[in-house]
Design an enzyme around this catalytic site. Structure first.
Site, mmCIF file in Angstrom:
data_model
loop_
_atom_site.group_PDB
_atom_site.id
_atom_site.type_symbol
_atom_site.label_atom_id
_atom_site.label_comp_id
_atom_site.label_asym_id
_atom_site.label_seq_id
_atom_site.Cartn_x
_atom_site.Cartn_y
_atom_site.Cartn_z
ATOM 1 N N LYS A 241 21.527 8.463 8.196
ATOM 2 C CA LYS A 241 21.622 9.273 6.979
ATOM 3 C C LYS A 241 20.916 8.614 5.799
ATOM 4 O O LYS A 241 20.339 9.289 4.955
ATOM 5 C CB LYS A 241 23.086 9.542 6.641
ATOM 6 C CG LYS A 241 23.744 10.571 7.547
ATOM 7 C CD LYS A 241 25.143 10.912 7.089
ATOM 8 C CE LYS A 241 25.761 11.986 7.980
ATOM 9 N NZ LYS A 241 27.129 12.347 7.541
ATOM 10 N N ARG A 242 20.964 7.288 5.753
ATOM 11 C CA ARG A 242 20.309 6.610 4.623
ATOM 12 C C ARG A 242 18.788 6.734 4.701
ATOM 13 O O ARG A 242 18.089 6.618 3.706
ATOM 14 C CB ARG A 242 20.711 5.134 4.575
ATOM 15 C CG ARG A 242 20.214 4.292 5.729
ATOM 16 C CD ARG A 242 20.797 2.882 5.680
ATOM 17 N NE ARG A 242 20.424 2.096 6.841
ATOM 18 C CZ ARG A 242 19.311 1.373 6.916
ATOM 19 N NH1 ARG A 242 18.480 1.342 5.880
ATOM 20 N NH2 ARG A 242 19.036 0.674 7.994
#
Length: 468
Positions: A241-242
């Site tokens: 997600k980052r």
């Protein structure tokens, strides 16, 4: 052979960016070959599959323009057909009932753990007489995997890949509750849907060997497999997600245009020379599985944003206003007025080249739709002090006497004042910019003044002068 591809997501979450690229490559290849692109929702995992996830997948594909050529197939609805095929394999002696107890399976797991290897079913019931079956165990049905030799898959991306058949155990095809497993369902659905090419992530490469064995056992021709490398983050690690492993809806909310996302995804693992900015029609014309890279590609938000900026710059004002409308109206707390929309339409050609996303475009164009009195940022306040306000009041007088409010007239009036006052243009231009926009960055002030209109522009100057 008429090409038929399929995108087959599991509805256990959103349509993530890697899934979107898989859908795109299937769509492109089908279009390139003049074939069909289908969608199959693999919802056999009833506990994890949700209607919300199905809606998110369909919505994401629709936003990207990758909706299938036919109505989606829902895998669970084909379960009777899957069970029928399992019975066929049983009748042919190519499958068998396994009555292993949970304790026996746990013992196999513990043994594998102790021997530091992956758990593999040991074939306890492969050749055992069913008369020995315990009465209190409902069996699963397992496939009789090949025990000797090797299997070769000529993958359209990875090349020839070989595995020893002894590496594969007897997979479960039908659970004790009578529901089919993913591995069996995929084979039956790909056959029944007449899929010719399976383009998917290379994390499914091992599955291809198992599925090929089932195809061969049934006397069916396996599809051509093309396993594409996964997408990694900028640091080379697995995409998270980052890095950008978000739902497609998140990219829409962040202000990316679907055509920019598609263009960028095309470049993640496939290329056409040095071309970076190209249309979908060009991509369809150029795309071939043979050109998909074997190595993992890296997701880069900066490159996506820069590419998105090019698409924003290329888009017509009316479309950009519609894409911005929701955000603008959230900022205003009410509908966008006609006059503000007219200002945005006139000012958009100069504004769009300064923005890489729709939220940036909204922020950069806010002075055209915000109402008086404007809030001034720190740099605008710094420009509206002392002598600057005196010049601003004088320029306001010159502008107020203009007979016709046109950009060239506004520019001539300001320059005449600068010449008469014997000052540099910036001495007046920056205070005017601050008064008109509430900030120190904008398109040309004469263009801005003309688009704002006489009453609004003079009113903003009055507001700024009144602050002293």
């Amino acid at each position: 052979m008429s090409v038929v591809t399929r995108f087959a997501p599991s509805p256990t979450g959103f349509l993530h960016i890697g899934g979107a690229r898989t859908a795109l490559f299937n769509w492109l290849y089908a279009r390139h070959m003049g074939g069909k692109y289908l969608l199959r929702i693999e919802d056999t995992d009833r506990k994890r599959s949700t209607p919300e996830a199905i809606d998110a997948i369909l919505d994401g594909l629709h936003w990207l323009g990758l909706s299938p050529d036919e109505e989606p197939v829902f895998q669970f609805s084909c379960r009777d057909r899957h069970a029928e095929v399992v019975q066929q394999l049983l009748d042919q002696g190519l499958a068998y009932r396994c009555y292993c107890t949970p304790e026996e399976l746990e013992a196999m797991r513990e043994k594998a753990k102790a021997e530091k290897r992956s758990m593999r079913y040991d074939g306890t019931w492969r050749d055992r007489d069913p008369v020995d079956a315990p009465a209190d165990i409902t069996p699963v049905i397992r496939f009789k995997a090949l025990e000797d030799g090797e299997t070769v898959i000529n993958d359209a991306v990875q090349g020839a890949v070989t595995i020893a058949n002894s590496e594969m155990d007897d997979l479960i095809m039908l659970r004790a509750d009578g529901t089919p497993t993913y591995m069996l369902s995929v084979v039956v659905d790909d056959h029944d849907m007449e899929i010719t090419h399976v383009i998917r992530g290379d994390d499914h490469l091992t599955n291809a060997f198992r599925q090929t064995h089932i195809f061969n056992a049934l006397g069916w021709t396996p599809p051509i497999y093309a396993h594409i490398p996964l997408i990694h983050g900028p640091d080379g690690a697995k995409l998270s997600k980052r890095h950008g492993a978000l739902g497609v809806d998140a990219y829409r909310d962040m202000g990316y245009l679907p055509e920019a996302v598609l263009n960028y995804l095309c470049r993640l693992g496939w290329s056409h020379g040095d071309d970076e900015f190209f249309s979908l029609d060009q991509a369809i014309s150029w795309f071939d599985i043979a050109d998909i890279n074997k190595g993992a590609s890296r997701f880069d938000f900066d490159k996506l944003s820069n590419l998105n900026g090019k698409y924003i710059d290329d888009a017509p004002p009316a479309r950009l206003i519609e894409l911005s409308r929701h955000g603008i109206e959230e900022t205003l707390g009410k509908p966008l007025s006609k006059i503000a929309e007219q200002r945005l339409t006139k000012g958009m050609p100069s504004l769009k080249s300064r923005s890489n996303t729709i939220p940036q475009l909204i922020e950069n164009s806010s002075f055209y739709f915000l109402e008086r009195p404007l809030a001034f940022d720190a740099k605008a306040k710094k420009a509206l002090t002392g002598e600057a306000l005196s010049h601003l009041a004088s320029v306001r007088s010159s502008l107020g006497s203009l007979s016709e409010w046109k950009q060239e007239n506004i520019e001539a009036a300001v320059k005449d004042y600068v010449k008469t006052a014997d000052i540099k243009l910036g001495t007046v231009a920056q205070p005017l910019r601050a008064a008109f926009t509430g900030t120190n960055i904008s398109p040309g002030i004469f263009e801005v003044a003309a688009i704002l209109g006489r009453e609004e522009a003079l009113g903003r100057i009055d507001d700024a002068v009144a602050r002293q």
